[in-house]
Design a protein around this motif. Structure first.
Motif, PDB file in Angstrom:
ATOM      1  N   LEU A 262       5.799  22.776  46.350  1.00  0.00           N
ATOM      2  CA  LEU A 262       5.623  21.321  46.436  1.00  0.00           C
ATOM      3  C   LEU A 262       4.150  20.934  46.493  1.00  0.00           C
ATOM      4  O   LEU A 262       3.355  21.530  47.221  1.00  0.00           O
ATOM      5  N   GLU A 263       3.807  19.916  45.720  1.00  0.00           N
ATOM      6  CA  GLU A 263       2.520  19.242  45.837  1.00  0.00           C
ATOM      7  C   GLU A 263       2.812  17.769  46.119  1.00  0.00           C
ATOM      8  O   GLU A 263       3.731  17.194  45.521  1.00  0.00           O
ATOM      9  N   PHE A 264       2.025  17.161  47.008  1.00  0.00           N
ATOM     10  CA  PHE A 264       2.272  15.780  47.422  1.00  0.00           C
ATOM     11  C   PHE A 264       1.202  14.862  46.840  1.00  0.00           C
ATOM     12  O   PHE A 264       0.008  15.188  46.859  1.00  0.00           O
ATOM     13  N   ARG A 265       1.652  13.704  46.342  1.00  0.00           N
ATOM     14  CA  ARG A 265       0.728  12.736  45.747  1.00  0.00           C
ATOM     15  C   ARG A 265       0.757  11.439  46.549  1.00  0.00           C
ATOM     16  O   ARG A 265       1.826  10.866  46.789  1.00  0.00           O
ATOM     17  N   TYR A 266      -0.434  10.977  46.972  1.00  0.00           N
ATOM     18  CA  TYR A 266      -0.553   9.759  47.771  1.00  0.00           C
ATOM     19  C   TYR A 266      -1.571   8.806  47.153  1.00  0.00           C
ATOM     20  O   TYR A 266      -2.465   9.219  46.405  1.00  0.00           O
ATOM     21  N   ALA A 267      -1.441   7.554  47.505  1.00  0.00           N
ATOM     22  CA  ALA A 267      -2.395   6.535  47.055  1.00  0.00           C
ATOM     23  C   ALA A 267      -3.581   6.496  48.014  1.00  0.00           C
ATOM     24  O   ALA A 267      -3.424   6.605  49.228  1.00  0.00           O
ATOM     25  N   ALA A 268      -4.772   6.338  47.455  1.00  0.00           N
ATOM     26  CA  ALA A 268      -5.989   6.115  48.248  1.00  0.00           C
ATOM     27  C   ALA A 268      -6.441   4.680  47.988  1.00  0.00           C
ATOM     28  O   ALA A 268      -6.625   4.294  46.832  1.00  0.00           O
ATOM     29  N   VAL A 310      -2.344  -0.635  42.850  1.00  0.00           N
ATOM     30  CA  VAL A 310      -2.046  -1.951  43.428  1.00  0.00           C
ATOM     31  C   VAL A 310      -3.318  -2.764  43.629  1.00  0.00           C
ATOM     32  O   VAL A 310      -3.325  -3.987  43.479  1.00  0.00           O
ATOM     33  N   MET A 311      -4.406  -2.098  43.949  1.00  0.00           N
ATOM     34  CA  MET A 311      -5.645  -2.819  44.254  1.00  0.00           C
ATOM     35  C   MET A 311      -6.465  -3.132  43.004  1.00  0.00           C
ATOM     36  O   MET A 311      -7.466  -3.852  43.077  1.00  0.00           O
ATOM     37  N   MET A 312      -6.068  -2.626  41.846  1.00  0.00           N
ATOM     38  CA  MET A 312      -6.850  -2.823  40.625  1.00  0.00           C
ATOM     39  C   MET A 312      -6.627  -4.226  40.080  1.00  0.00           C
ATOM     40  O   MET A 312      -5.488  -4.642  39.841  1.00  0.00           O
ATOM     41  N   ALA A 313      -7.713  -4.966  39.878  1.00  0.00           N
ATOM     42  CA  ALA A 313      -7.633  -6.335  39.380  1.00  0.00           C
ATOM     43  C   ALA A 313      -7.863  -6.380  37.878  1.00  0.00           C
ATOM     44  O   ALA A 313      -8.594  -5.560  37.321  1.00  0.00           O
ATOM     45  N   ARG A 314      -7.252  -7.354  37.236  1.00  0.00           N
ATOM     46  CA  ARG A 314      -7.434  -7.537  35.801  1.00  0.00           C
ATOM     47  C   ARG A 314      -8.578  -8.497  35.497  1.00  0.00           C
ATOM     48  O   ARG A 314      -9.204  -8.413  34.451  1.00  0.00           O
ATOM     49  N   ARG A 315      -8.834  -9.427  36.402  1.00  0.00           N
ATOM     50  CA  ARG A 315      -9.976 -10.327  36.253  1.00  0.00           C
ATOM     51  C   ARG A 315     -11.186  -9.681  36.913  1.00  0.00           C
ATOM     52  O   ARG A 315     -11.072  -9.057  37.961  1.00  0.00           O
ATOM     53  N   ASP A 316     -12.337  -9.847  36.303  1.00  0.00           N
ATOM     54  CA  ASP A 316     -13.562  -9.246  36.826  1.00  0.00           C
ATOM     55  C   ASP A 316     -13.320  -7.765  37.168  1.00  0.00           C
ATOM     56  O   ASP A 316     -13.539  -7.334  38.298  1.00  0.00           O
ATOM     57  N   PRO A 317     -12.841  -6.968  36.199  1.00  0.00           N
ATOM     58  CA  PRO A 317     -12.432  -5.592  36.509  1.00  0.00           C
ATOM     59  C   PRO A 317     -13.575  -4.700  36.955  1.00  0.00           C
ATOM     60  O   PRO A 317     -13.332  -3.616  37.503  1.00  0.00           O
ATOM     61  N   TRP A 318     -14.828  -5.138  36.755  1.00  0.00           N
ATOM     62  CA  TRP A 318     -15.971  -4.325  37.176  1.00  0.00           C
ATOM     63  C   TRP A 318     -15.957  -4.094  38.683  1.00  0.00           C
ATOM     64  O   TRP A 318     -16.437  -3.064  39.160  1.00  0.00           O
ATOM     65  N   VAL A 319     -15.391  -5.034  39.431  1.00  0.00           N
ATOM     66  CA  VAL A 319     -15.307  -4.878  40.886  1.00  0.00           C
ATOM     67  C   VAL A 319     -14.425  -3.697  41.252  1.00  0.00           C
ATOM     68  O   VAL A 319     -14.545  -3.122  42.334  1.00  0.00           O
ATOM     69  N   ASN A 320     -13.531  -3.308  40.336  1.00  0.00           N
ATOM     70  CA  ASN A 320     -12.683  -2.145  40.596  1.00  0.00           C
ATOM     71  C   ASN A 320     -13.508  -0.885  40.841  1.00  0.00           C
ATOM     72  O   ASN A 320     -13.050   0.045  41.518  1.00  0.00           O
ATOM     73  N   MET A 321     -14.715  -0.830  40.278  1.00  0.00           N
ATOM     74  CA  MET A 321     -15.581   0.329  40.528  1.00  0.00           C
ATOM     75  C   MET A 321     -15.892   0.459  42.019  1.00  0.00           C
ATOM     76  O   MET A 321     -15.937   1.575  42.558  1.00  0.00           O
ATOM     77  N   LEU A 322     -16.112  -0.668  42.673  1.00  0.00           N
ATOM     78  CA  LEU A 322     -16.391  -0.634  44.109  1.00  0.00           C
ATOM     79  C   LEU A 322     -15.154  -0.194  44.879  1.00  0.00           C
ATOM     80  O   LEU A 322     -15.238   0.606  45.820  1.00  0.00           O
ATOM     81  N   ARG A 323     -14.011  -0.721  44.475  1.00  0.00           N
ATOM     82  CA  ARG A 323     -12.775  -0.372  45.172  1.00  0.00           C
ATOM     83  C   ARG A 323     -12.474   1.121  45.032  1.00  0.00           C
ATOM     84  O   ARG A 323     -12.120   1.791  46.014  1.00  0.00           O
ATOM     85  N   THR A 324     -12.605   1.646  43.808  1.00  0.00           N
ATOM     86  CA  THR A 324     -12.280   3.056  43.614  1.00  0.00           C
ATOM     87  C   THR A 324     -13.304   3.972  44.275  1.00  0.00           C
ATOM     88  O   THR A 324     -12.954   5.077  44.705  1.00  0.00           O
ATOM     89  N   THR A 325     -14.550   3.523  44.385  1.00  0.00           N
ATOM     90  CA  THR A 325     -15.554   4.354  45.065  1.00  0.00           C
ATOM     91  C   THR A 325     -15.210   4.500  46.541  1.00  0.00           C
ATOM     92  O   THR A 325     -15.250   5.610  47.101  1.00  0.00           O
ATOM     93  N   VAL A 326     -14.853   3.400  47.179  1.00  0.00           N
ATOM     94  CA  VAL A 326     -14.476   3.466  48.600  1.00  0.00           C
ATOM     95  C   VAL A 326     -13.215   4.305  48.771  1.00  0.00           C
ATOM     96  O   VAL A 326     -13.105   5.121  49.696  1.00  0.00           O
ATOM     97  N   ALA A 327     -12.250   4.116  47.875  1.00  0.00           N
ATOM     98  CA  ALA A 327     -11.003   4.877  47.969  1.00  0.00           C
ATOM     99  C   ALA A 327     -11.242   6.371  47.765  1.00  0.00           C
ATOM    100  O   ALA A 327     -10.640   7.209  48.448  1.00  0.00           O
ATOM    101  N   THR A 328     -12.128   6.726  46.839  1.00  0.00           N
ATOM    102  CA  THR A 328     -12.439   8.136  46.598  1.00  0.00           C
ATOM    103  C   THR A 328     -13.150   8.735  47.801  1.00  0.00           C
ATOM    104  O   THR A 328     -12.859   9.876  48.197  1.00  0.00           O
ATOM    105  N   LEU A 329     -14.076   8.003  48.363  1.00  0.00           N
ATOM    106  CA  LEU A 329     -14.738   8.470  49.581  1.00  0.00           C
ATOM    107  C   LEU A 329     -13.704   8.754  50.662  1.00  0.00           C
ATOM    108  O   LEU A 329     -13.745   9.798  51.338  1.00  0.00           O
ATOM    109  N   ALA A 330     -12.753   7.822  50.836  1.00  0.00           N
ATOM    110  CA  ALA A 330     -11.727   8.001  51.867  1.00  0.00           C
ATOM    111  C   ALA A 330     -10.847   9.206  51.575  1.00  0.00           C
ATOM    112  O   ALA A 330     -10.493   9.968  52.483  1.00  0.00           O
ATOM    113  N   ALA A 331     -10.496   9.401  50.302  1.00  0.00           N
ATOM    114  CA  ALA A 331      -9.669  10.558  49.949  1.00  0.00           C
ATOM    115  C   ALA A 331     -10.402  11.864  50.242  1.00  0.00           C
ATOM    116  O   ALA A 331      -9.819  12.821  50.762  1.00  0.00           O
TER     117      ALA A 331
END
Length: 603
Positions: A262-268, A310-331
């Motif tokens: 088993l491998e487990f997959r979670y959202a960050a 869920v956190m990925m936005a379609r408007r102003d998608p460049w902000v998603n870079m900030l969201r994914t950076t924080v999420a990757t740090l947390a992961a």
């Protein structure tokens, strides 16, 4: 009297240690000045932030906030990591997702920092016969492959195993997962469950001949993407993992070998501390499951973290870079073994080369330049993180037990009970999003109507028919789509006139608030010129409460006489003739904006 612990800093040696009671008294004094009458002991509670699952984040954590001993990295209960060395030897596995038949993109990723591949195959992804072409030029003994093939798992797995044999990859050198997840597929599609016997056969084959391959993935993303909380995500993953253990042991595998498949997959998510605590709690809970099943040594959970769709936005998608950076740090801090950073344009279709580059470089920068992986469990020992991990573990275990009492994961899915639980959680969160209590930068806060849309080629259709897929931006996206249609039909966006009363000091803050609010719904604010020249039929007054008392009724009457159909007032000031409604921090912005568009005839 509770004395706060000595921090050992020589700079503070000449200062006496404050007591908790002194701190509470000072906090209560500040709150009273702001109009909140609370007792000293209730001051801390007043500053706490409510989280999902009945949890709360407090303003101060001390040694009194005890939690169970997390143990050592690589040892049960594995809170601090499933391996003694953690990710210190080379960072986490940078796993890039591919759902299109694009071998050039695969090679570009591997040549520039990606260390494993997540291939969506079968219906809604790469055709199974095309796996060989997609993997052409890939050194399969060096690059692990994680398959995600839904109902096509057996032919996809057999094709991958055939490629290993054809290219001379030794069985002990094969790495990755075949990705079988019958319950996850059922959650996604609502389809009838498929036969587990071929999955069990793949698990036996991996256990006997391919020590570096795992046959099954316990994917918690369907529950996260349906609006579930962190505890619900944990509970569903445990219930799914236990269901698979039952099937595998019934098929003849030992508990140890079954756990090893088993491998487990979670959202960050961009809530970094909740993500850190979730991954730590997940390892602790699975260790408990393995212990109860009689295989405590097999409880080291292998984790694949994916930045939240869920956190990925379609408007102003460049902000998603900030969201994914924080999420990757947390992961990474949370100890994930593999991390997938979804490209910032993931919600718009197939990512382009620039988006894939930014995605893979996010991990590279955190590992190679920020040296995030050099410390094992860097959040460990924090009173806040340890307490949150413990509280989340208890909440997740409670939800898991509830699923088990109701017959297990399959029963909870098929009865609709699980879907309703997730929907209830999302409804509560949607209310916060609608009131902008949970702001979405670029969408509900600081939107830009002048933004040029980012366009991408459509991605293969994702499996659907089961649990819904939600997004934080969906209510505002619906409003903005109405505005876009109006722009396309008329050449202009719906407008509202912002009437600023008095000097700048009196109206600046509320003018900015109103401008942000209405732009979130695609309504263009007009602040220059006169109402008559604005082309608007709606007006929002922006000023201080004192000036409202003097002028609101008069100005509203003048505006109504000039043709204004509806007059808003920013703030919670009193009722005035001619003022139809109020907008203020915490109001239901989605309802206000939808009603405003309705009045404007914007369908």
């Amino acid at each position: 009297m509770t004395v706060l612990p000595d921090d050992g800093l020589s700079l503070a040696a000449e200062f006496p240690n404050p007591t908790l009671e002194q701190w509470q008294r000072l906090v209560a004094g500040v709150l009273r000045k702001s109009g909140k009458e609370v007792s000293d002991t209730a001051a801390e509670e007043a500053l706490s932030t409510a989280l999902e699952d009945g949890l709360a984040s407090r303003p101060l954590y001390t040694a009194r906030d005890s939690a169970p001993d997390p143990g050592l990295p690589g040892f049960a209960p594995f809170v601090r990591g499933g391996r003694a060395e953690g990710n210190t030897t080379g960072g986490w596995d940078v796993r890039q997702r591919h759902s299109a038949e694009d071998g050039a993109a695969v090679l570009a990723d591997l040549e520039n920092g990606v260390t494993s591949l997540w291939l969506v195959a079968g219906a809604g992804g790469i055709p199974v016969p095309s796996l060989g072409r997609v993997l052409d030029g890939v050194y399969l003994d060096l690059a692990p492959v994680a398959l995600d093939a839904g109902r096509d798992v057996e032919p996809a797995a057999r094709e991958l195993l055939r490629l290993y044999a054809e290219r001379g990859v030794a069985k002990e050198a094969a790495r990755g997962t075949l990705g079988a997840d019958p319950l996850g597929h059922e959650a996604r599609t609502g389809d009838a469950p498929f036969d587990f016997a071929p999955v069990a056969g793949l698990a036996r084959l991996c256990a006997e001949e391919y020590p570096g391959l795992r046959a099954l993935t316990v994917d918690a993303l369907p529950y996260h993407e349906a609006g579930g909380s962190a505890a619900q995500e944990l509970g569903c993953s445990l219930a799914t993992g236990v269901a698979y253990l039952r099937e595998l042991t019934a098929a003849g595998l030992s508990v140890e070998h079954a756990c090893g498949q088993l491998e487990f997959r979670y959202a960050a998510t961009a809530d970094q501390f909740l993500t850190i605590a979730k991954l730590r709690a997940a390892r602790r809970l699975w260790a408990r499951v393995a212990e109860v099943c009689g295989a405590p040594g097999a409880g080291a959970q292998v984790q694949h973290a994916v930045t939240s769709p869920v956190m990925m936005a379609r408007r102003d998608p460049w902000v998603n870079m900030l969201r994914t950076t924080v999420a990757t740090l947390a992961a990474g801090v949370g100890g994930a073994d593999a991390v997938t950073v979804l490209p910032f344009d993931h919600a718009l279709g197939l990512p382009d080369a620039f988006a894939r580059r930014i995605a893979r470089n996010t991990s590279t920068i955190l590992v190679e330049e920020s040296h995030l992986s050099r410390v094992i469990d860097p959040a460990g020992g924090s009173w806040y993180v340890e307490r949150l991990t413990d509280e989340l573990a208890h909440s997740g275990w409670e939800f898991f037990q509830r699923i088990e009492r109701e017959g297990g994961q399959a029963s909870a899915l098929r009865s609709g009970r699980l879907g309703q639980d997730l929907a209830n959680t999302w409804a509560a969160r949607s209310a916060k999003l609608a009131k902008r209590r949970e702001p979405v930068t670029g969408v509900s806060e600081f939107p830009s109507l002048a933004e040029r849309p980012v366009e991408r080629a459509p991605a293969p259709a994702s499996p659907s028919g089961g649990l819904p897929r939600v997004r934080r931006d969906e209510a505002y996206e619906t409003l903005r789509a109405r505005s876009d249609a109006h722009l396309a039909a008329t050449g202009s966006r719906p407008r509202i006139f912002l009437a600023a009363l008095g000097p700048a000091a009196a109206h600046t803050a509320r003018l900015s608030f109103a401008s942000n609010l209405f732009q979130a719904g695609g309504i263009e604010p007009v602040t220059e010129g006169t109402f008559e020249d604005s082309g608007a039929t709606e007006v929002c007054l922006c000023s201080s409460d004192a000036l409202y008392e003097e002028r609101a009724a008069e100005v509203a009457g003048t505006l109504k006489a000039a043709g204004a159909r509806h007059v808003f007032l920013t703030g919670r000031a009193g009722q005035y003739p001619g003022v139809d409604s109020h907008v203020f921090a915490g109001c239901d912005a989605v309802a206000v904006l939808s009603a405003t568009l309705d009045r404007m005839g914007v369908s």
